[in-house]
Design a protein around this motif. Structure first.
Motif, short mmCIF file in Angstrom:
data_model
loop_
_atom_site.label_atom_id
_atom_site.label_comp_id
_atom_site.label_asym_id
_atom_site.label_seq_id
_atom_site.Cartn_x
_atom_site.Cartn_y
_atom_site.Cartn_z
N VAL A 153 3.85 5.55 -49.31
CA VAL A 153 4.80 5.11 -49.69
C VAL A 153 5.22 4.48 -50.74
N MET A 154 6.22 4.82 -51.77
CA MET A 154 6.74 4.20 -52.56
C MET A 154 8.34 3.48 -52.61
N TYR A 155 8.87 2.33 -53.11
CA TYR A 155 9.64 2.21 -52.41
C TYR A 155 10.06 0.65 -53.51
N VAL A 156 11.48 0.69 -54.02
CA VAL A 156 11.70 -1.00 -54.45
C VAL A 156 12.82 -1.14 -53.93
N THR A 157 12.62 -2.45 -54.23
CA THR A 157 13.75 -3.22 -53.75
C THR A 157 14.50 -4.04 -55.20
N LYS A 158 15.41 -4.65 -54.23
CA LYS A 158 16.14 -5.27 -55.67
C LYS A 158 17.12 -6.50 -55.35
N GLN A 159 17.34 -7.51 -55.88
CA GLN A 159 17.15 -9.40 -55.67
C GLN A 159 18.51 -9.51 -57.02
N ILE A 160 19.52 -9.60 -56.25
CA ILE A 160 20.68 -10.42 -57.05
C ILE A 160 20.33 -11.02 -57.75
N ASN A 161 20.56 -11.31 -59.05
CA ASN A 161 20.50 -12.31 -59.77
C ASN A 161 18.71 -13.61 -59.85
N GLY A 162 17.87 -12.35 -58.84
CA GLY A 162 16.43 -13.04 -59.21
C GLY A 162 16.43 -14.16 -57.59
N SER A 163 17.09 -13.91 -56.72
CA SER A 163 17.39 -14.84 -55.64
C SER A 163 17.82 -13.75 -54.22
N GLY A 164 17.88 -14.27 -53.42
CA GLY A 164 18.47 -14.05 -52.36
C GLY A 164 17.79 -12.80 -51.40
N SER A 165 18.17 -12.18 -50.89
CA SER A 165 18.01 -10.88 -49.93
C SER A 165 17.17 -9.70 -51.15
N ALA A 166 16.19 -9.82 -50.66
CA ALA A 166 15.16 -8.12 -51.71
C ALA A 166 15.85 -6.98 -50.74
N TYR A 167 16.86 -6.56 -51.66
CA TYR A 167 17.02 -4.73 -50.71
C TYR A 167 16.34 -4.08 -50.90
N LYS A 168 16.05 -3.53 -49.83
CA LYS A 168 15.28 -1.72 -50.36
C LYS A 168 15.73 -0.77 -50.67
N ILE A 169 15.62 -0.32 -51.47
CA ILE A 169 17.14 1.17 -52.10
C ILE A 169 16.25 1.99 -51.71
N LEU A 170 17.05 3.21 -50.85
CA LEU A 170 17.00 3.81 -50.08
C LEU A 170 16.96 5.67 -50.92
N PRO A 171 16.39 6.54 -50.79
CA PRO A 171 15.15 6.67 -49.25
C PRO A 171 14.36 5.74 -50.67
N LYS A 172 12.93 6.30 -49.52
CA LYS A 172 11.99 5.33 -50.12
C LYS A 172 11.12 6.81 -50.25
N THR A 173 10.37 7.13 -51.46
CA THR A 173 9.53 8.15 -51.86
C THR A 173 8.13 8.28 -50.90
N THR A 174 7.88 9.63 -50.35
CA THR A 174 6.91 9.70 -49.83
C THR A 174 6.16 10.80 -50.52
N MET A 175 4.79 10.37 -50.96
CA MET A 175 3.90 11.33 -51.52
C MET A 175 3.01 11.97 -50.65
N THR A 176 2.53 13.06 -50.23
CA THR A 176 1.65 13.35 -49.65
C THR A 176 -0.02 13.96 -50.59
N ALA A 177 -0.79 13.33 -50.55
CA ALA A 177 -2.38 13.56 -51.25
C ALA A 177 -2.94 14.27 -50.45
#
Length: 319
Positions: free
Chosen positions: A47-71
């Motif tokens: 599973v791969m996903y990215v988080t975003k922190q506004i101005n580099g601080s505070g909550s780390a928002y998970k950007i959905l949807p997450k990417t599932t890579m089936t190997a």
């Protein structure tokens, strides 16, 4: 698309969610993150996903949807890519990969961050400027001119098609006062650039101008050959300034006066070559090579070269 930066890691434990790269925006951008992981255990979902922190601080928002890579089993090198992520200057993006229980010591990862090309922003008055460049009613009226009523392009085309043009060509040729630019029969020899054309069986008078200074010459040759590597004795025509016609059709000329070369302007290099009809009548129609060669105390110089064409004659009578 523009590459921004690349993050890497070697022999990293990704058996649980692990950061595999981070990017701090230094301007407002549209970003894509590309993750490649080697030496994974495989045979499961990553599973791969990215988080975003506004101005580099505070909550780390998970950007959905997450990417599932089936190997599948045996697939040990995998990759994934995010969608387009918008950031403002100062925002921090962190990319995570959550692997399998066997991914504790061997995985190597490479994370690349890219910026999508910026959208073009039109100026506030862009639409107005575009519209002002279009044809206005006043412009169209000026084009139509006075007296325009119900004419259309279709109507104009129909009117032109209806014109009787059948007699135009006949009227042109029947017009009494007409002058052709040049009569081919009136030209003994035509010099087109460096190419010469003569008529078989006609006396040829060939004027060559500005071939170069002839000052101090002792001999000047005009030679025509079917092949450039032929000897002078094999010449189709060879004329020398003082000796006249030396060779004709690969043999010694019997009448040297059947050809001559006259220097009209020694300084600029204007010469005239004359070949009598009796000599040209023996030539075979075809395309040959010619040159004008100069001998002085300094040596031999080729002044000009080109193609020499003999056109076949129609009438053979000479008397």
């Amino acid at each position: 698309m523009r590459h921004i930066e690349t993050d890497t890691g070697t022999n990293v434990n990704i058996s649980s969610a692990t950061a595999v790269g981070a990017y701090t925006a230094d301007a407002d951008r549209l970003v894509i993150v590309d993750v490649m992981i080697d030496a994974v255990a495989g045979a499961g979902d990553y599973v791969m996903y990215v988080t975003k922190q506004i101005n580099g601080s505070g909550s780390a928002y998970k950007i959905l949807p997450k990417t599932t890579m089936t190997a599948a089993t045996g697939e040990t090198a995998i990759a994934g890519q995010s969608g387009i992520i918008s950031v403002k200057s100062g925002d921090v993006l962190t990319c995570y990969v959550d692997g399998l229980a066997g991914d504790t010591t061997t995985p190597d990862w490479t994370t690349r961050w890219f910026e999508i090309d910026k959208l073009v922003t039109l100026a506030d008055d862009a639409v107005t400027e575009i519209q002002s460049g279009l044809a206005l009613e006043a412009t169209l009226t000026a084009i139509k001119g006075a007296g325009w009523s119900d004419e259309t392009l279709v109507a104009i085309k129909a009117a032109l098609d209806a014109l009787d043009k059948s007699g135009v060509a006949a009227a042109v040729w029947a017009y009494a006062a007409r002058t052709l630019t040049q009569s081919a029969a009136a030209v003994a020899a035509v010099l087109a650039g460096s190419d010469i054309t003569i008529q078989r069986g006609d006396t040829a008078t060939i004027a060559l101008t500005d071939v170069g200074a002839l000052t101090g010459y002792s001999k000047i040759w005009f030679t025509v050959k079917s092949r450039k590597n032929h000897s002078d004795t094999e010449s189709i025509i060879q004329i020398e300034k003082t000796g006249g016609l030396l060779y004709l059709n690969g043999a010694t000329a019997t009448t040297t006066s059947d050809g001559n070369l006259t220097v009209n302007d020694e300084a600029t290099g204007d010469v005239t070559i004359m070949i009598k009809a009796a000599a040209t009548a023996d030539l075979d129609p075809g395309v040959y090579y010619y040159d004008v060669q100069l001998l002085t105390s300094s040596g031999v110089t080729t002044m000009t070269t080109g193609k020499f064409t003999v056109e076949g004659d129609i009438t053979r009578a000479v008397a």
